[in-house]
Design a protein around this motif. Structure first.
Motif, PDB file in Angstrom:
ATOM      1  N   PRO A  15       0.828  -1.214   0.000  1.00  0.00           N
ATOM      2  CA  PRO A  15       0.000   0.000   0.000  1.00  0.00           C
ATOM      3  C   PRO A  15       0.863   1.265   0.000  1.00  0.00           C
ATOM      4  O   PRO A  15       1.980   1.269   0.524  1.00  0.00           O
ATOM      5  N   LEU A  16       0.339   2.346  -0.575  1.00  0.00           N
ATOM      6  CA  LEU A  16       1.041   3.627  -0.579  1.00  0.00           C
ATOM      7  C   LEU A  16       0.728   4.443   0.668  1.00  0.00           C
ATOM      8  O   LEU A  16       1.504   5.305   1.060  1.00  0.00           O
ATOM      9  N   ALA A  17      -0.413   4.189   1.298  1.00  0.00           N
ATOM     10  CA  ALA A  17      -0.824   4.961   2.475  1.00  0.00           C
ATOM     11  C   ALA A  17       0.200   4.794   3.593  1.00  0.00           C
ATOM     12  O   ALA A  17       0.625   3.683   3.907  1.00  0.00           O
ATOM     13  N   GLY A  18       0.606   5.913   4.179  1.00  0.00           N
ATOM     14  CA  GLY A  18       1.545   5.891   5.284  1.00  0.00           C
ATOM     15  C   GLY A  18       2.998   5.761   4.864  1.00  0.00           C
ATOM     16  O   GLY A  18       3.879   5.721   5.704  1.00  0.00           O
ATOM     17  N   GLY A  19       3.253   5.712   3.578  1.00  0.00           N
ATOM     18  CA  GLY A  19       4.630   5.592   3.099  1.00  0.00           C
ATOM     19  C   GLY A  19       5.129   6.905   2.533  1.00  0.00           C
ATOM     20  O   GLY A  19       4.379   7.856   2.351  1.00  0.00           O
ATOM     21  N   ASP A  20       6.411   6.975   2.286  1.00  0.00           N
ATOM     22  CA  ASP A  20       7.007   8.156   1.673  1.00  0.00           C
ATOM     23  C   ASP A  20       7.074   7.942   0.166  1.00  0.00           C
ATOM     24  O   ASP A  20       7.652   6.962  -0.304  1.00  0.00           O
ATOM     25  N   LEU A  21       6.466   8.853  -0.587  1.00  0.00           N
ATOM     26  CA  LEU A  21       6.530   8.780  -2.039  1.00  0.00           C
ATOM     27  C   LEU A  21       7.712   9.603  -2.521  1.00  0.00           C
ATOM     28  O   LEU A  21       7.947  10.708  -2.038  1.00  0.00           O
ATOM     29  N   VAL A  22       8.451   9.078  -3.461  1.00  0.00           N
ATOM     30  CA  VAL A  22       9.615   9.768  -4.010  1.00  0.00           C
ATOM     31  C   VAL A  22       9.443   9.861  -5.516  1.00  0.00           C
ATOM     32  O   VAL A  22       9.082   8.883  -6.171  1.00  0.00           O
ATOM     33  N   LEU A  23       9.681  11.035  -6.057  1.00  0.00           N
ATOM     34  CA  LEU A  23       9.601  11.248  -7.494  1.00  0.00           C
ATOM     35  C   LEU A  23      10.952  11.742  -7.983  1.00  0.00           C
ATOM     36  O   LEU A  23      11.474  12.737  -7.479  1.00  0.00           O
ATOM     37  N   TRP A  24      11.533  11.036  -8.925  1.00  0.00           N
ATOM     38  CA  TRP A  24      12.774  11.468  -9.559  1.00  0.00           C
ATOM     39  C   TRP A  24      12.387  12.035 -10.911  1.00  0.00           C
ATOM     40  O   TRP A  24      11.839  11.335 -11.750  1.00  0.00           O
ATOM     41  N   TYR A  25      12.656  13.291 -11.111  1.00  0.00           N
ATOM     42  CA  TYR A  25      12.262  13.958 -12.345  1.00  0.00           C
ATOM     43  C   TYR A  25      13.501  14.478 -13.055  1.00  0.00           C
ATOM     44  O   TYR A  25      14.355  15.105 -12.431  1.00  0.00           O
ATOM     45  N   THR A  26      13.595  14.214 -14.332  1.00  0.00           N
ATOM     46  CA  THR A  26      14.705  14.707 -15.135  1.00  0.00           C
ATOM     47  C   THR A  26      14.156  15.703 -16.141  1.00  0.00           C
ATOM     48  O   THR A  26      13.221  15.390 -16.872  1.00  0.00           O
ATOM     49  N   LEU A  27      14.721  16.888 -16.152  1.00  0.00           N
ATOM     50  CA  LEU A  27      14.259  17.943 -17.049  1.00  0.00           C
ATOM     51  C   LEU A  27      15.320  18.195 -18.104  1.00  0.00           C
ATOM     52  O   LEU A  27      16.471  18.486 -17.788  1.00  0.00           O
ATOM     53  N   GLY A  28      14.935  18.056 -19.347  1.00  0.00           N
ATOM     54  CA  GLY A  28      15.847  18.346 -20.445  1.00  0.00           C
ATOM     55  C   GLY A  28      15.423  19.629 -21.138  1.00  0.00           C
ATOM     56  O   GLY A  28      14.244  19.858 -21.369  1.00  0.00           O
ATOM     57  N   VAL A  29      16.359  20.470 -21.447  1.00  0.00           N
ATOM     58  CA  VAL A  29      16.063  21.753 -22.081  1.00  0.00           C
ATOM     59  C   VAL A  29      16.797  21.823 -23.411  1.00  0.00           C
ATOM     60  O   VAL A  29      17.988  21.540 -23.485  1.00  0.00           O
TER      61      VAL A  29
END
Length: 66
Positions: A15-29
């Motif tokens: 389950p996702l509830a009660g956990g830490d969500l992590v998002l790795w985002y890469t931005l290219g320009v």
């Protein structure tokens, strides 16, 4: 190579509830040079927007009091 990827990751159905969500985002320009950029490019903007998709079953603003 590459492993089993996403199917293996979600196989245990944690389950996702009660956990830490992590998002790795890469931005290219990609910058197309202009004469105004020479000899120094003064600014270049980049932004990120996180927008949920399917978070509500319908528009919650429809039930707001008028």
């Amino acid at each position: 190579g590459g492993g089993d990827g996403l199917p293996r990751y979600v196989a245990d159905d944690e389950p996702l509830a009660g956990g830490d969500l992590v998002l790795w985002y890469t931005l290219g320009v990609t910058h197309t040079p202009r004469p105004e950029d020479w000899p120094i490019m003064s600014t270049h903007r980049a932004s990120v927007r996180l927008i949920p998709s399917g978070f509500f079953t319908k528009n919650p603003a429809l039930t707001l009091p008028r």
